[in-house]
Enzyme design. Structure first.
Site, PDB file in Angstrom:
ATOM      1  N   ARG A  82       0.835  -1.213   0.000  1.00 15.12           N
ATOM      2  CA  ARG A  82       0.000   0.000   0.000  1.00 15.12           C
ATOM      3  C   ARG A  82       0.869   1.263   0.000  1.00 15.12           C
ATOM      4  O   ARG A  82       1.962   1.280   0.575  1.00 15.12           O
ATOM      5  CB  ARG A  82      -0.941  -0.026   1.212  1.00 15.12           C
ATOM      6  CG  ARG A  82      -1.909  -1.199   1.135  1.00 15.12           C
ATOM      7  CD  ARG A  82      -2.862  -1.241   2.296  1.00 15.12           C
ATOM      8  NE  ARG A  82      -3.785  -0.117   2.302  1.00 15.12           N
ATOM      9  CZ  ARG A  82      -4.682   0.095   3.257  1.00 15.12           C
ATOM     10  NH1 ARG A  82      -4.761  -0.739   4.273  1.00 15.12           N
ATOM     11  NH2 ARG A  82      -5.498   1.124   3.188  1.00 15.12           N
ATOM     12  N   SER A 125      -8.939  11.477   2.944  1.00  9.22           N
ATOM     13  CA  SER A 125      -8.407  10.396   3.784  1.00  9.22           C
ATOM     14  C   SER A 125      -8.236  10.838   5.225  1.00  9.22           C
ATOM     15  O   SER A 125      -7.448  11.748   5.526  1.00  9.22           O
ATOM     16  CB  SER A 125      -7.054   9.933   3.230  1.00  9.22           C
ATOM     17  OG  SER A 125      -6.353   9.204   4.222  1.00  9.22           O
ATOM     18  N   ASP A 173     -15.566   2.372   3.634  1.00  6.65           N
ATOM     19  CA  ASP A 173     -15.278   0.964   3.919  1.00  6.65           C
ATOM     20  C   ASP A 173     -16.471   0.055   3.635  1.00  6.65           C
ATOM     21  O   ASP A 173     -16.355  -1.172   3.742  1.00  6.65           O
ATOM     22  CB  ASP A 173     -14.856   0.805   5.388  1.00  6.65           C
ATOM     23  CG  ASP A 173     -13.490   1.429   5.649  1.00  6.65           C
ATOM     24  OD1 ASP A 173     -12.692   1.546   4.692  1.00  6.65           O
ATOM     25  OD2 ASP A 173     -13.223   1.804   6.807  1.00  6.65           O
ATOM     26  N   ARG A 225     -10.247  -2.816  -3.992  1.00  5.79           N
ATOM     27  CA  ARG A 225     -11.593  -3.329  -3.673  1.00  5.79           C
ATOM     28  C   ARG A 225     -12.553  -3.255  -4.857  1.00  5.79           C
ATOM     29  O   ARG A 225     -13.523  -4.010  -4.889  1.00  5.79           O
ATOM     30  CB  ARG A 225     -12.165  -2.592  -2.458  1.00  5.79           C
ATOM     31  CG  ARG A 225     -11.511  -3.061  -1.172  1.00  5.79           C
ATOM     32  CD  ARG A 225     -12.093  -2.423   0.067  1.00  5.79           C
ATOM     33  NE  ARG A 225     -11.552  -3.073   1.252  1.00  5.79           N
ATOM     34  CZ  ARG A 225     -11.544  -2.532   2.473  1.00  5.79           C
ATOM     35  NH1 ARG A 225     -12.045  -1.318   2.665  1.00  5.79           N
ATOM     36  NH2 ARG A 225     -11.053  -3.197   3.504  1.00  5.79           N
TER      37      ARG A 225
HETATM   38  C1  S3P Z   1      -9.648   5.047   8.591  1.00  4.30           C
HETATM   39  C2  S3P Z   1      -9.711   5.811   7.464  1.00  4.30           C
HETATM   40  C3  S3P Z   1     -10.089   5.274   6.145  1.00  4.30           C
HETATM   41  C4  S3P Z   1     -10.702   3.882   6.253  1.00  4.30           C
HETATM   42  C5  S3P Z   1      -9.960   3.001   7.204  1.00  4.30           C
HETATM   43  C6  S3P Z   1      -9.965   3.613   8.587  1.00  4.30           C
HETATM   44  C7  S3P Z   1      -9.274   5.696   9.865  1.00  4.30           C
HETATM   45  O1  S3P Z   1      -8.933   5.185   5.347  1.00  4.30           O
HETATM   46  O2  S3P Z   1     -10.768   3.281   4.984  1.00  4.30           O
HETATM   47  O3  S3P Z   1     -10.541   1.729   7.270  1.00  4.30           O
HETATM   48  O4  S3P Z   1      -9.499   5.110  10.938  1.00  4.30           O
HETATM   49  O5  S3P Z   1      -8.765   6.824   9.825  1.00  4.30           O
HETATM   50  P1  S3P Z   1      -8.427   6.413   4.440  1.00  4.30           P
HETATM   51  O6  S3P Z   1      -7.887   7.450   5.342  1.00  4.30           O
HETATM   52  O7  S3P Z   1      -7.376   5.825   3.560  1.00  4.30           O
HETATM   53  O8  S3P Z   1      -9.632   6.864   3.674  1.00  4.30           O
END
Ligand code: S3P
Length: 444
Positions: free
Chosen positions: A129, A174, A326, A357
């Site tokens: 990733r 994000s 998610d 995904r």
């Molecule tokens: C999360 C942010 C999201 C999400 C992940 C949990 C978090 O990711 O998909 O499961 O707890 O901050 P991204 O920041 O990549 O969108």
């Protein structure tokens, strides 16, 4: 750690209606943050309802490695005696965050403005990733890092000795980027400003405020501008972790597609930055009621009652994506049972999750006889009005949500649905199979 062991093939098949009460484990996002902020505060933070999935256990171990005293007292009950902002010790060994993108990215942020060095790794999924989205803004504070290939794990970060405050506009919607920057801002003098064009989950902001930091969000022409005043003294807190709406999504969706089902899910977190799936399901015709709506530990919660429903396809508004990012895998699985097509656009972030995904759902749905259309940032599922063939095997690519989505789907298809590997389910929802069986689901 996950993804290191032998694959666990799993299968689900149609049976009677689902019924009963689903006691969902604690929220993964809030659990990571409780441990990290507990470790950065002064005094003893007491946590109840902590998710005891592998992702969180890896973060707990990491916080010990950085010098906090982390203790498990009982089921979901943990204490963290913190080292205070700027008090992180240098870990003696590599920090293995297993499958957890949130864990590794938030921890990198938290250590990046202390004069220490740490090396991070993870399982095969996490090692593939992108980390540049985190290391780029952290470099502005003065942190240096070197990673494999395009900055992927294993990666070593050298924290800034004299961090400088940063004003940063996040290029992606994000919460992980936002949180990494804010956590870096904690040990930085002056004001750190993070701007996000679309509002993402705000657990970090809520919890920082709860621990006593000065943080405010204002809406401007540029988006949501969050300003954190650096070097606060964070004070230990008592935290009751709400139950995870992203885990609740699986039994909720299963109950909607299995005829005659009715289930209750107490105490589900309904932070508006997380609840987009429920809004979408209601638009599709889902019979979901939100009972006893209330606030617990700074987060809105309610008890959900869900009854099997005839669903119709919808177009999900693009701007809703961050609040249900998610949940697209399970939404695409239930969309197969709806009448008409479900259109999901503006979802290119799905390509950099635990796996790609969009691709994983598209291939897995095709294997169950479902027609899909897909592009770089969209997925369209053609609903089959309740009649879905199934009978295929979905590849899960070390992704818990892909595995659970197909196992829920198989509870209502004509033929059983198989997944090649369900091992990753333990990262976020270790009791998934037992809980679903308790509701009457046939999953083996
Ligand atoms: C999360 C942010 C999201 C999400 C992940 C949990 C978090 O990711 O998909 O499961 O707890 O901050 P991204 O920041 O990549 O969108």
């Amino acid at each position: 750690m996950s993804g290191h062991g032998t694959p666990i093939p799993m299968q689900s098949r149609a049976g009677g209606p689902l019924s009963g009460t689903a006691e969902i484990p604690g929220d993964k996002s809030v659990s990571h943050r409780s441990l990290i902020l507990g470790a950065l505060s002064v005094g003893q933070t007491n946590i109840t309802g902590l998710l005891e999935g592998e992702d969180i256990l890896d973060t707990a171990k990491a916080m010990s490695a950085f010098g906090a005293d982390v203790q498990r007292i009982g089921d979901g009950e943990w204490t963290v005696s913190g080292v205070g902002v700027g008090g992180f010790a240098e870990p003696e060994d590599v920090i293995d965050c297993g499958n957890a993108g949130t864990g590794v990215r938030l921890i990198m942020g938290a250590m990046s403005t202390s004069p220490i060095t740490a090396t991070f790794t993870g399982d095969a999924s996490l090692r593939s990733r992108p980390m540049g989205r985190i290391t780029d803004p952290l470099a502005l504070f003065g942190a240096q890092s070197v990673g494999r290939d395009k900055g992927m794990l294993p990666l070593t970060m050298v924290g800034a000795r004299d961090p400088m405050p940063v004003r940063y506009t996040s290029p992606h919607p994000s919460a992980q980027i936002k949180s990494a920057v804010l956590l870096a801002g904690l040990n930085t003098p002056g004001k750190t400003v993070l701007i996000e064009k679309e509002k993402t989950r705000d657990h970090t902001e809520r919890m920082l405020r709860g621990f006593g930091a000065e943080i405010e969000t204002v809406e401007t022409d540029e988006g949501f501008e969050i300003t954190l005043t650096g070097q606060p003294e964070l004070k230990a807190q008592d935290i009751a972790v709400p139950r995870d709406p992203s885990s609740a999504a699986f039994p909720v969706c299963a109950a909607l597609i299995v005829e005659g089902s009715e289930i209750v899910l107490p105490n589900i977190g309904l932070n508006p930055t997380r609840a987009g799936l429920f809004t979408t399901l209601v638009e599709m015709g889902a019979d979901i009621t939100f009972e006893n709506e209330r606030e617990e530990g700074g987060e809105p919660v309610a008890d959900l009652r869900v009854k099997a429903s005839k669903l119709k396809g919808v177009e999900v508004p693009e701007e809703r994506a961050p609040s249900m990012i998610d949940e697209y895998p399970i939404l695409s699985a239930v969309a197969a049972f709806a009448t008409g097509k479900t259109v999901m656009r503006g979802v290119k972030e799905l390509r950099v999750k635990e796996c790609d995904r969009i691709d994983a759902m598209a291939r897995g749905l095709e294997a169950q006889g479902v027609q899909i259309e897909e592009g770089e940032d969209f997925l369209i599922v053609h609903g089959q009005s309740g009649e879905v063939k199934g009978g295929g095997t979905a590849k899960t690519f070390i992704d818990h949500r892909i595995a659970m989505s197909f196992l829920c789907m198989g509870l209502a298809t004509k033929e059983p649905v198989s997944v090649d590997d369900g091992a990753a389910i333990a990262t976020s929802f270790p009791i998934f199979q037992d809980l679903m069986k308790g509701l009457g689901a046939d999953i083996s």
